[in-house]
Every structure is written in C-alpha cells, then in structure tokens.
Design a protein around this motif. Structure first.
Motif, PDB file in Angstrom:
ATOM      1  N   ARG A   9      -2.669  -6.600  -2.101  1.00  0.00           N
ATOM      2  CA  ARG A   9      -2.271  -6.192  -0.758  1.00  0.00           C
ATOM      3  C   ARG A   9      -1.696  -4.787  -0.822  1.00  0.00           C
ATOM      4  NH1 ARG A   9       1.423 -11.632  -0.217  1.00  0.00           N
ATOM      5  NH2 ARG A   9      -0.266 -13.172  -0.264  1.00  0.00           N
ATOM      6  N   ALA A  10      -1.683  -4.111   0.307  1.00  0.00           N
ATOM      7  CA  ALA A  10      -1.111  -2.754   0.340  1.00  0.00           C
ATOM      8  C   ALA A  10       0.337  -2.773  -0.152  1.00  0.00           C
ATOM      9  CB  ALA A  10      -1.187  -2.187   1.752  1.00  0.00           C
ATOM     10  N   GLY A  12       4.313   2.598 -17.987  1.00  0.00           N
ATOM     11  CA  GLY A  12       3.993   2.165 -16.635  1.00  0.00           C
ATOM     12  C   GLY A  12       2.585   2.453 -16.168  1.00  0.00           C
ATOM     13  N   THR A  13       2.131   1.621 -15.227  1.00  0.00           N
ATOM     14  CA  THR A  13       0.865   1.828 -14.518  1.00  0.00           C
ATOM     15  C   THR A  13       1.178   1.998 -13.044  1.00  0.00           C
ATOM     16  OG1 THR A  13      -0.510   0.552 -16.058  1.00  0.00           O
ATOM     17  CG2 THR A  13      -1.308   0.755 -13.796  1.00  0.00           C
ATOM     18  N   ARG A  14       0.693   3.093 -12.456  1.00  0.00           N
ATOM     19  CA  ARG A  14       0.890   3.312 -11.017  1.00  0.00           C
ATOM     20  C   ARG A  14      -0.286   2.699 -10.281  1.00  0.00           C
ATOM     21  NH1 ARG A  14       1.618   8.057 -13.316  1.00  0.00           N
ATOM     22  NH2 ARG A  14      -0.258   8.951 -12.412  1.00  0.00           N
ATOM     23  N   LEU A  15       0.011   1.691  -9.473  1.00  0.00           N
ATOM     24  CA  LEU A  15      -1.025   0.990  -8.708  1.00  0.00           C
ATOM     25  C   LEU A  15      -0.976   1.423  -7.252  1.00  0.00           C
ATOM     26  CD1 LEU A  15      -3.190  -1.238  -8.395  1.00  0.00           C
ATOM     27  CD2 LEU A  15      -1.314  -2.840  -7.958  1.00  0.00           C
ATOM     28  N   LEU A  16      -2.131   1.819  -6.730  1.00  0.00           N
ATOM     29  CA  LEU A  16      -2.258   2.161  -5.319  1.00  0.00           C
ATOM     30  C   LEU A  16      -3.277   1.215  -4.696  1.00  0.00           C
ATOM     31  CD1 LEU A  16      -1.803   3.958  -2.820  1.00  0.00           C
ATOM     32  CD2 LEU A  16      -3.627   5.453  -3.692  1.00  0.00           C
ATOM     33  N   VAL A  17      -2.850   0.455  -3.711  1.00  0.00           N
ATOM     34  CA  VAL A  17      -3.738  -0.464  -3.002  1.00  0.00           C
ATOM     35  C   VAL A  17      -3.939   0.073  -1.590  1.00  0.00           C
ATOM     36  CG1 VAL A  17      -4.126  -2.829  -2.251  1.00  0.00           C
ATOM     37  CG2 VAL A  17      -2.841  -2.381  -4.351  1.00  0.00           C
ATOM     38  N   SER A  18      -5.169   0.411  -1.282  1.00  0.00           N
ATOM     39  CA  SER A  18      -5.485   0.990   0.031  1.00  0.00           C
ATOM     40  C   SER A  18      -5.942  -0.086   1.007  1.00  0.00           C
ATOM     41  CB  SER A  18      -6.580   2.050  -0.111  1.00  0.00           C
ATOM     42  OG  SER A  18      -6.159   3.058  -0.998  1.00  0.00           O
ATOM     43  N   PRO A  19      -5.508   0.020   2.270  1.00  0.00           N
ATOM     44  CA  PRO A  19      -5.890  -0.975   3.276  1.00  0.00           C
ATOM     45  C   PRO A  19      -7.394  -0.931   3.556  1.00  0.00           C
ATOM     46  CG  PRO A  19      -4.044   0.349   4.045  1.00  0.00           C
ATOM     47  CD  PRO A  19      -4.552   0.994   2.791  1.00  0.00           C
TER      48      PRO A  19
END
Lengths: 116, 114
Positions: free
Chosen positions: B80-81, B107-114
């Motif tokens: 989810r976003a 760390g891992t940077r996670l970006l979840v786009s709508p």
C-alpha cells in the motif's frame, strides 16, 4: 502502555557549544536504554547503552558522553560540539532480560541536530 | 564490520505488488529483527525471528532466515502507499560483556506508488 519521549525535536547549535539531549521512558521499570546516531541516508550507529542507573557503556570513541541519573532518564551530552556531530539522534529502550537487546527495541521520535 | 547490508538500497513498486528486501550479515546471531522508519521519524519494530526459526509471519509481512547463508528476507505482500518508508534489518550479537546489542543495516528505501 509504555512511551518514550525525546527533546528537543530539532536543534541548531554552533560549533564549540555544549549539548544536552534528554530521553525519558514511561510505563516500564529497569529498562535497557540506548543512544543511536543516524547519518543522512544511513543506518543507525550505537553510541551508548545503559543497563542501570549510573551504568554507561560507550560503543565508539567520540566527542559525546551519556548519563543515566534516574532509572528512566537518559541524557546525551557534549562539552563542545563538532561539525561531525550533526545527525539524527535516537533514544531507545528494551526490556531488560538477562543479556541486553534480546528483545525488540522501542524508539523515540528522535532529535535532529545541526551543528553550524 | 558486523553491520548488515540490505539489498536493494531502493525499491519502487505499484500498490498491490509485493516488495522483497534482503539482508545479509557476517557473524553468528541470536536473532534478527526488521524495523521500519518513516522519513524523519523514529524506528518501529516490525518482526523478530530467532536463529532457530526459518520463517515467520505477521499480517502482510513474511520474514525468512537462512543462517547457513547468513541472510534474511522481508516480504511485504499487497503493498500500500502507506508502506512507503525505509526498512532496516538488525542483528543481535552477544558482546564480551554478555550484553547483546543490535547492529543495524544500511536500509532499503521503499516507495509504493498509488
């Protein structure tokens, strides 16, 4: 329920000035306490940990010191700040159970320190 | 250094997709933990897996641990976003004093786009 507070939230200090960051924990007794520093875009570096009042262990040689005057109070200090002390400082606690961070740690909201 | 390494450093996906993050470490551990950090905030504990466990689930999270390969993975299903954040693995080591400390990865940077 347990809560952990840190203040201030942000701080801008000149080089050579003193520092005092405070962390307090509510709702638990005899916690292990920790100070971490996080550089921009990086992981956390453990600075100090404490298993009881007056008991402080340092992980890395540095310009900072820590104290635990009360069971649920942890203070991070410096007499003279350096530029390299800039960063995001996080306090955390864990349940003390025979050996340290065997359990999860609970983090405060952090203090963003900028040294100019 | 005992520090763990997460892979990938950054991950960008669409809502509904699964996100997989990996963590490798160097020495024997007592347990491995995953934390989440929203931008500019403190870390939140997600899940702990002990060295004698191989898999653990919590809601949409699934963690695996392979001690022979010294690696772990975190799977977030049906993302989810609101899952947008940085995710850190942390390994618990016993120090000479008997105290166990956590060592965090990068760390891992996670970006979840709508």
């Amino acid at each position: 329920s347990q809560t952990i507070h840190q203040w201030p939230a942000t701080l801008v200090q000149p080089v050579g000035s003193p520092l005092s960051l405070e962390c307090t924990v509510e709702g638990t007794s005899n916690p292990n306490l920790y100070w971490y520093r996080q550089a921009a875009g990086r992981g956390l570096q453990l600075l100090f940990y404490s298993v009881g009042i007056g008991q402080i262990s340092s992980e890395v040689p540095q310009n900072l010191s820590a104290s635990r005057p009360q069971d649920r109070q942890f203070i991070l200090s410096s007499k003279k700040l350096l530029l390299s002390d800039s960063g995001f400082y996080l306090c955390a606690w864990s349940i003390r159970r025979g050996g340290g961070s065997y359990n999860e740690q609970f983090f405060g909201p952090g203090t963003r320190l900028t040294v100019l | 250094s005992q520090q763990g390494e997460e892979d990938p450093q950054a991950l960008s996906i669409q809502e509904g997709e699964n996100a997989t993050m990996n963590c490798s470490y160097k020495t024997s551990i007592n347990n491995l933990q995953w934390y989440r950090q929203n931008s500019g905030r403190g870390l939140v504990h997600l899940i702990l897996i002990r060295s004698n466990e191989r898999e653990k689930h919590s809601g949409r999270l699934r963690v695996t641990l392979d001690t022979s390969k010294k690696s772990s993975s975190l799977l977030i299903t049906a993302s989810r976003a609101a899952d947008t954040a940085s995710y850190f693995c942390a390994t618990a080591y016993r120090m000479n004093t008997g105290f166990q400390k956590l060592v965090f990865g990068t760390g891992t940077r996670l970006l979840v786009s709508p």
